[in-house]
Design an enzyme around this catalytic site. Structure first.
Site, PDB file in Angstrom:
ATOM      1  N   HIS A  13       0.831  -1.214   0.000  1.00 41.05           N
ATOM      2  CA  HIS A  13       0.000   0.000   0.000  1.00 41.05           C
ATOM      3  C   HIS A  13       0.859   1.255   0.000  1.00 41.05           C
ATOM      4  O   HIS A  13       1.615   1.499   0.939  1.00 41.05           O
ATOM      5  CB  HIS A  13      -0.911   0.012   1.228  1.00 41.05           C
ATOM      6  CG  HIS A  13      -2.034   0.983   1.135  1.00 41.05           C
ATOM      7  ND1 HIS A  13      -3.256   0.662   0.592  1.00 41.05           N
ATOM      8  CD2 HIS A  13      -2.116   2.284   1.508  1.00 41.05           C
ATOM      9  CE1 HIS A  13      -4.044   1.729   0.640  1.00 41.05           C
ATOM     10  NE2 HIS A  13      -3.372   2.721   1.193  1.00 41.05           N
ATOM     11  N   ASP A  15       0.212   5.492  -1.074  1.00 42.40           N
ATOM     12  CA  ASP A  15      -0.800   6.477  -1.460  1.00 42.40           C
ATOM     13  C   ASP A  15      -0.259   7.604  -2.333  1.00 42.40           C
ATOM     14  O   ASP A  15      -0.847   8.694  -2.371  1.00 42.40           O
ATOM     15  CB  ASP A  15      -1.453   7.074  -0.210  1.00 42.40           C
ATOM     16  CG  ASP A  15      -2.592   6.211   0.308  1.00 42.40           C
ATOM     17  OD1 ASP A  15      -3.530   5.971  -0.469  1.00 42.40           O
ATOM     18  OD2 ASP A  15      -2.536   5.785   1.468  1.00 42.40           O
ATOM     19  N   GLU A 118      -9.084   1.342  -2.553  1.00 45.51           N
ATOM     20  CA  GLU A 118      -9.209   1.387  -1.093  1.00 45.51           C
ATOM     21  C   GLU A 118     -10.595   1.851  -0.694  1.00 45.51           C
ATOM     22  O   GLU A 118     -10.859   3.038  -0.567  1.00 45.51           O
ATOM     23  CB  GLU A 118      -8.134   2.302  -0.487  1.00 45.51           C
ATOM     24  CG  GLU A 118      -8.048   2.178   1.013  1.00 45.51           C
ATOM     25  CD  GLU A 118      -6.903   2.973   1.604  1.00 45.51           C
ATOM     26  OE1 GLU A 118      -6.570   2.733   2.774  1.00 45.51           O
ATOM     27  OE2 GLU A 118      -6.328   3.827   0.904  1.00 45.51           O
ATOM     28  N   HIS A 145     -13.271   1.754   3.747  1.00 47.83           N
ATOM     29  CA  HIS A 145     -12.226   2.626   4.272  1.00 47.83           C
ATOM     30  C   HIS A 145     -12.643   2.977   5.701  1.00 47.83           C
ATOM     31  O   HIS A 145     -13.012   2.088   6.466  1.00 47.83           O
ATOM     32  CB  HIS A 145     -12.004   3.852   3.368  1.00 47.83           C
ATOM     33  CG  HIS A 145     -10.763   4.611   3.732  1.00 47.83           C
ATOM     34  ND1 HIS A 145     -10.793   5.904   4.199  1.00 47.83           N
ATOM     35  CD2 HIS A 145      -9.465   4.243   3.742  1.00 47.83           C
ATOM     36  CE1 HIS A 145      -9.555   6.296   4.476  1.00 47.83           C
ATOM     37  NE2 HIS A 145      -8.729   5.300   4.210  1.00 47.83           N
ATOM     38  N   HIS A 186      -8.752  -1.955   7.274  1.00 42.66           N
ATOM     39  CA  HIS A 186      -9.815  -0.964   7.512  1.00 42.66           C
ATOM     40  C   HIS A 186     -11.155  -1.566   7.917  1.00 42.66           C
ATOM     41  O   HIS A 186     -12.044  -0.817   8.336  1.00 42.66           O
ATOM     42  CB  HIS A 186     -10.035  -0.050   6.298  1.00 42.66           C
ATOM     43  CG  HIS A 186      -9.054   1.060   6.178  1.00 42.66           C
ATOM     44  ND1 HIS A 186      -9.062   2.165   6.995  1.00 42.66           N
ATOM     45  CD2 HIS A 186      -8.008   1.228   5.322  1.00 42.66           C
ATOM     46  CE1 HIS A 186      -8.066   2.976   6.644  1.00 42.66           C
ATOM     47  NE2 HIS A 186      -7.412   2.427   5.641  1.00 42.66           N
ATOM     48  N   HIS A 207      -2.353  -3.175   4.694  1.00 39.60           N
ATOM     49  CA  HIS A 207      -1.583  -2.308   5.595  1.00 39.60           C
ATOM     50  C   HIS A 207      -2.216  -2.303   6.987  1.00 39.60           C
ATOM     51  O   HIS A 207      -2.864  -1.366   7.397  1.00 39.60           O
ATOM     52  CB  HIS A 207      -1.433  -0.888   5.031  1.00 39.60           C
ATOM     53  CG  HIS A 207      -2.710  -0.160   4.705  1.00 39.60           C
ATOM     54  ND1 HIS A 207      -3.709  -0.681   3.930  1.00 39.60           N
ATOM     55  CD2 HIS A 207      -3.138   1.096   5.047  1.00 39.60           C
ATOM     56  CE1 HIS A 207      -4.696   0.193   3.805  1.00 39.60           C
ATOM     57  NE2 HIS A 207      -4.376   1.275   4.488  1.00 39.60           N
ATOM     58  N   ASP A 315       2.165   2.110   3.749  1.00 34.82           N
ATOM     59  CA  ASP A 315       1.240   3.248   3.739  1.00 34.82           C
ATOM     60  C   ASP A 315       1.977   4.573   3.574  1.00 34.82           C
ATOM     61  O   ASP A 315       1.538   5.613   4.079  1.00 34.82           O
ATOM     62  CB  ASP A 315       0.363   3.270   4.988  1.00 34.82           C
ATOM     63  CG  ASP A 315      -0.935   4.060   4.787  1.00 34.82           C
ATOM     64  OD1 ASP A 315      -1.231   4.428   3.628  1.00 34.82           O
ATOM     65  OD2 ASP A 315      -1.641   4.319   5.762  1.00 34.82           O
TER      66      ASP A 315
END
Length: 391
Positions: A13, A15, A118, A145, A186, A207, A315
């Site tokens: 993961h 972003d 995600e 999420h 999540h 993650h 992350d």
């Protein structure tokens, strides 16, 4: 480091796409990852190379306060920028859709670039949209999420449907049929258990770390980690301090409230938001995680789930703060050195960095081929399975 030359990191993961959206509205000339972007981002190609990254799931995340077609459109924009990054840097990045693509990239010395969506809000309750994302290259979807959706409960929201609804279970089945990995980061523990009961293919936690080490709802409890061997799944430890360091949990709640008081989203990592974070930190020193903190989680996850069922999901560029020694994507060798100091074997580390993730993706592909031989695309709807009032 020799190990990472042979078995580079597959990170679950990153972003970067969202950071590019937020900072420069996808203007890749203004933030060119070919050069040093350490002043603005956790990620660029030189640091990916120094970090020994050989495979990256780029998150095509959109915030869960986006809804409906707006969420779908924003997800498509995220997918588009990943494609543009790959096209712009062909000597370093290569599109990857399969486990074989990962192995081919490793042989060629390029960074295999995969995508993960995600949050199930990205499909707007449409299985056809789910299939379209798979066609565009998305190879995992996180079921939620930070907020519940109509068919799945999030770890950080009040209970809604009690885990997965009937439509949520059909989403998992259709992900299995297409070959898209089910990502349980999540999600609520009830959702984890429901998905593991339904899924024919390995699941991942792209993650998330160990709840027994840091009691945060974003982490995985031991009873779920213990289910991974039978499923074949992989839990990828994250580096986010507020999920891995108990002292950071309360501090982060206060920092998030400070962001909201300034009219900012707690996940905002734009330069202006980071100045607000910095001012808060100057008055309230931040508890600092380290590579050893992450290693503590990995030790526990290895003991509980087994070495065949763990991985790494940093992350980066999705968090305002990182552990000391894991400051950006160049830091993975520091984690490997810490684990070596704890007597992890080369064989165990190869599974952690590369082999487990590749195996899980390959197994999902095998399940998809078998499923497609016996059933076609699902035409189910939320209303049919969960009732007319569901939405």
């Amino acid at each position: 480091m020799g190990l990472l030359s042979e078995f580079p990191v597959v990170d679950g993961h990153n972003d970067l796409p969202w950071a590019l959206r937020e900072q420069v509205r996808y203007d890749l000339d203004r933030l060119d990852i070919a050069g040093d972007l350490s002043a603005r981002l956790h990620t660029d190609i030189p640091r990916l190379r120094r970090g020994g990254v050989g495979g990256q799931f780029w998150s095509v995340y959109v915030r869960s306060d986006m809804a409906g077609d707006d969420a779908v459109s924003a997800t498509l924009e995220q997918i588009d920028v990943v494609g543009r990054l790959i096209a712009r840097h062909p000597r370093d990045l290569v599109r990857a859709l399969t486990a074989d693509d990962l192995e081919s990239a490793r042989r060629d010395g390029r960074i295999a670039s995969l995508m993960g969506a995600e949050g199930g809000h990205s499909i707007n309750n449409s299985l056809a949209t789910l299939r379209a994302l798979h066609t565009l290259g998305v190879r995992y979807m996180t079921l939620t999420h930070n907020d519940n959706n109509a068919w799945a409960d999030s770890a950080t929201d009040a209970p809604g449907v009690g885990g997965l609804s009937a439509f949520g279970r059909e989403v998992v089945r259709e992900m299995n049929r297409t070959g898209m990995l089910v990502d349980l980061s999540h999600v609520a523990v009830t959702t984890m258990r429901d998905a593991l009961a339904v899924s024919e293919a390995p699941v991942i936690f792209s993650h998330s770390s160990a709840r027994a080490v840091c009691d945060h709802p974003r982490n995985v409890p031991d009873d779920v980690l213990e289910l991974l061997p039978a499923n074949g799944g992989v839990a990828m430890a994250t580096f986010v301090p507020k999920f891995i360091l108990p002292a950071a949990v309360a501090w982060t709640l206060a920092a998030d409230e400070n962001m909201r008081a300034h009219g900012l989203h707690p996940l905002d990592t734009t330069p202006g938001a980071m100045r607000i974070h910095g001012a808060f930190e100057a008055e309230h020193p931040r508890p600092v995680a380290t590579a050893a903190t992450v290693a503590d989680h990995l030790d526990h996850m290895r003991e509980t789930a087994g070495v065949d069922h763990i991985g790494i999901g940093g992350d980066f560029d999705g968090t305002a703060f990182t552990p000391r020694g894991l400051d950006d994507v160049s830091g993975y060798p520091n984690l490997i050195a810490e684990l070596l100091s704890r007597k992890w074997s080369t064989a165990d580390l190869a599974k952690l960095t590369w082999q487990n993730s590749v195996r899980a993706l390959r197994a999902a592909e095998d399940v998809a081929r078998a499923a497609q031989a016996v059933r076609g695309p699902s035409r189910a709807t939320l209303e049919e399975l969960d009732g007319e009032g569901a939405a």
